[in-house]
Design a protein around this motif. Structure first.
Motif, mmCIF file in Angstrom:
data_model
loop_
_atom_site.group_PDB
_atom_site.id
_atom_site.type_symbol
_atom_site.label_atom_id
_atom_site.label_comp_id
_atom_site.label_asym_id
_atom_site.label_seq_id
_atom_site.Cartn_x
_atom_site.Cartn_y
_atom_site.Cartn_z
ATOM 1 N N SER A 283 45.267 43.262 45.099
ATOM 2 C CA SER A 283 45.000 43.646 43.712
ATOM 3 C C SER A 283 46.324 43.570 42.970
ATOM 4 O O SER A 283 47.095 44.528 42.951
ATOM 5 C CB SER A 283 44.416 45.058 43.618
ATOM 6 O OG SER A 283 43.157 45.141 44.239
ATOM 7 N N LEU B 58 39.524 48.037 42.989
ATOM 8 C CA LEU B 58 40.938 47.683 42.959
ATOM 9 C C LEU B 58 41.704 48.286 44.126
ATOM 10 O O LEU B 58 42.609 47.653 44.688
ATOM 11 C CB LEU B 58 41.556 48.156 41.637
ATOM 12 C CG LEU B 58 41.098 47.425 40.367
ATOM 13 C CD1 LEU B 58 41.536 48.187 39.128
ATOM 14 C CD2 LEU B 58 41.651 46.008 40.343
ATOM 15 N N ASN C 226 41.483 37.752 34.202
ATOM 16 C CA ASN C 226 41.039 39.131 34.435
ATOM 17 C C ASN C 226 40.269 39.705 33.250
ATOM 18 O O ASN C 226 39.309 40.459 33.431
ATOM 19 C CB ASN C 226 42.247 40.016 34.744
ATOM 20 C CG ASN C 226 43.040 39.493 35.915
ATOM 21 O OD1 ASN C 226 42.518 39.329 37.010
ATOM 22 N ND2 ASN C 226 44.318 39.203 35.693
ATOM 23 N N HIS D 214 45.443 42.639 37.685
ATOM 24 C CA HIS D 214 44.029 42.953 37.889
ATOM 25 C C HIS D 214 43.665 44.308 37.274
ATOM 26 O O HIS D 214 42.484 44.599 37.069
ATOM 27 C CB HIS D 214 43.699 42.982 39.383
ATOM 28 C CG HIS D 214 43.805 41.635 40.037
ATOM 29 N ND1 HIS D 214 43.868 41.474 41.408
ATOM 30 C CD2 HIS D 214 43.876 40.388 39.523
ATOM 31 C CE1 HIS D 214 43.964 40.189 41.702
ATOM 32 N NE2 HIS D 214 43.966 39.506 40.570
ATOM 33 N N LYS E 41 35.019 35.499 40.974
ATOM 34 C CA LYS E 41 36.009 36.314 41.682
ATOM 35 C C LYS E 41 35.238 37.401 42.416
ATOM 36 O O LYS E 41 34.551 38.198 41.791
ATOM 37 C CB LYS E 41 36.968 36.924 40.661
ATOM 38 C CG LYS E 41 38.334 37.222 41.163
ATOM 39 C CD LYS E 41 39.235 37.563 39.981
ATOM 40 C CE LYS E 41 40.668 37.664 40.430
ATOM 41 N NZ LYS E 41 41.580 37.914 39.280
ATOM 42 N N THR F 219 48.644 39.508 32.573
ATOM 43 C CA THR F 219 47.491 38.608 32.566
ATOM 44 C C THR F 219 47.743 37.414 31.651
ATOM 45 O O THR F 219 47.495 36.255 32.019
ATOM 46 C CB THR F 219 46.231 39.363 32.120
ATOM 47 O OG1 THR F 219 45.825 40.255 33.160
ATOM 48 C CG2 THR F 219 45.081 38.410 31.832
#
Length: 479
Positions: A356, A350, A159, A360, A190, A152
């Motif tokens: 995904s 997810l 995220n 994530h 999102k 990330t």
């Protein structure tokens, strides 16, 4: 015992005493050292933070009144895949140079890591005998090194922000006026968090129906007993429904605001882009850690078709049913019931999402924490091993061990060992959902026991509850 061993033991004893006397200070130093090492490691790896650059390009596109979904950014020619509301939020990034932007993105995500650690501990219950700040800082210091969080920050993704917004809602006290806003805004940024709105709506619907049925049953019993006036009917409306309604309203406001500010882009997103599930990237890519990605690699096809639809429908139904049942179960039957419900919903989202990416899965932080809490409570080798293995897998970067290359699409030609390596998160997800479903089903069948006034849902409350259960002199039954 040698002199060296004596000196070593003395130093260990002094260090242990310091930790016990100043746990917050020691945790703060540990967190600072961890974050500093993380920052140095990211710079040494020359991370590009490519997604953060795409966000800035989206902001530039909005400022220059250009077509948001014809935009391509960076040398990788990446498109915009988020709703237009996200691009509106990204416009402040356009005032930063690339160096300042990367520093800003890293700093904000590290702060969000602390926030996610705090909210995760609030969701699962604070550990006994450990001050809250010390526990938060220690968890953040360790969690930042797991693969989803590392990736990330490597890409400059959002995220942690989305996860923090949802966790903020789920850990609000009952009746909080703003509970639901975070989930609605996260869905506007999102779309995947929208499953939490469905989850809360279903939980509220079933709870309302249960209350109405209980009220009618009680009133009928009183009338049969010769009482003319029965108790007032129980209210159908409840906190779950209110949160779902607030989240829906917040999401609708994000859509309406985007439609007013960017009418052309909004119309194109909701009529075209939202259905282009291959727009974010190749489905079979090693980073796509969900049912569709795993099936694409196993079947050697970029379109698993009915195989994915069937698997997603099955996992979605089981996951949502488990999450709703856990949400409506009290802690005396299922300790940390709200945490099991929230994380079951997160893992379900997810798993069934068309895309995904591994980053994530920052929900790994509260997931492993919940397993650790259960392992401490149960004190069995199986739960301890399960927790340790799950944590190590999330920190192993195993999904990247197999050959992966987007232009060559080598993931379509994996052997069984490579398929196993690139399916580690979906396998963890299936196992977690299986454990959650088993525990929830067993809890639902367990006789209900009223909670004493001094018993709570936190760590201290659970300890008192367990102590009370071990007392043989009194048994509680449903009255």
């Amino acid at each position: 015992m040698t002199a060296t061993q004596t000196i070593t033991d003395s130093r260990i004893h002094r260090a242990r005493a310091l930790v016990l006397r100043r746990p917050v200070l020691c945790a703060a130093v540990f967190c600072l050292l961890s974050f500093t090492g993380f920052w140095i490691a990211q710079r040494a790896a020359q991370v590009t933070m490519v997604d953060l650059l795409v966000y800035r390009a989206e902001g530039w596109t909005v400022r220059n009144a250009m077509d948001l979904y014809d935009m391509r950014a960076t040398e990788h020619n990446l498109p915009n895949t988020y709703p237009p509301f996200a691009a509106l939020l990204f416009t402040p990034l356009t005032v930063m140079s690339t160096g300042v932007l990367r520093t800003f993105g890293t700093a904000v995500n590290l702060v969000l890591m602390v926030a996610v650690a705090h909210l995760s501990l609030r969701l699962t219950g604070l550990p006994a005998r450990v001050p809250r700040p010390a526990a938060v800082l220690a968890l953040a210091a360790v969690g930042v090194w797991c693969e989803p969080v590392w990736t990330t920050l490597r890409y400059g993704q959002i995220n942690l922000l989305v996860t923090a917004l949802v966790l903020w809602d789920l850990t609000r006290r009952a009746g909080h006026r703003w509970a639901g806003v975070g989930t609605g805004v996260a869905t506007g940024i999102k779309l995947t968090p929208g499953l939490f709105v469905v989850f809360l709506g279903l939980a509220g619907l079933f709870l309302g129906l249960r209350r109405l049925r209980a009220g009618r049953t009680a009133r009928t019993a009183r009338r049969r007993a010769g009482h003319d006036s029965g108790p007032p009917p129980r209210r159908f409306l409840n906190d779950h429904l209110r949160r779902a309604a607030v989240a829906t309203a917040a999401f609708v406001l994000t859509v309406a605001f985007s439609a007013l500010a960017l009418p052309h882009d909004s119309r194109r997103f909701w009529t075209e882009v939202v259905f282009a599930t291959d727009r974010p990237g190749d489905v079979e890519g090693a980073g796509n850690q969900n049912l569709k990605g795993a099936l694409a690699r196993v079947l050697h096809t970029p379109d698993p078709g009915m195989w994915w639809l069937t698997a997603a429908a099955l996992v979605g139904l089981v996951g949502l049913a488990t999450a709703v049942a856990a949400q409506l179960t009290d802690d005396s039957r299922l300790p940390n019931a709200r945490a099991w419900a929230a994380l079951t919903c997160a893992v379900t989202a997810l798993m069934v999402s068309p895309v995904s990416w591994s980053h994530h899965w920052v929900w790994a932080v509260p997931m492993v924490l919940l397993l650790a809490v259960e392992a401490v409570r149960r004190r069995t080798a199986a739960w301890t091993a399960c927790t340790v293995v799950t944590g190590l897998l999330f920190c192993s970067f195993m999904v990247w061990y197999a050959p992966h290359s987007r232009p060559a699409r080598v993931e379509l030609h994996q052997n069984p060992a490579q398929m196993l390596l690139t399916a580690v998160y979906p396998l963890i997800g299936v196992a977690f959902l299986g454990v959650a479903a088993y525990l929830t089903m067993r809890a639902v069948r367990r006789p209900w026991r009223p909670t004493r006034p001094w018993e709570g849902s936190g760590t201290l409350g659970r300890q008192r509850t367990d102590a009370a259960r071990r007392r043989p002199e009194r048994t509680y039954a449903r009255g």
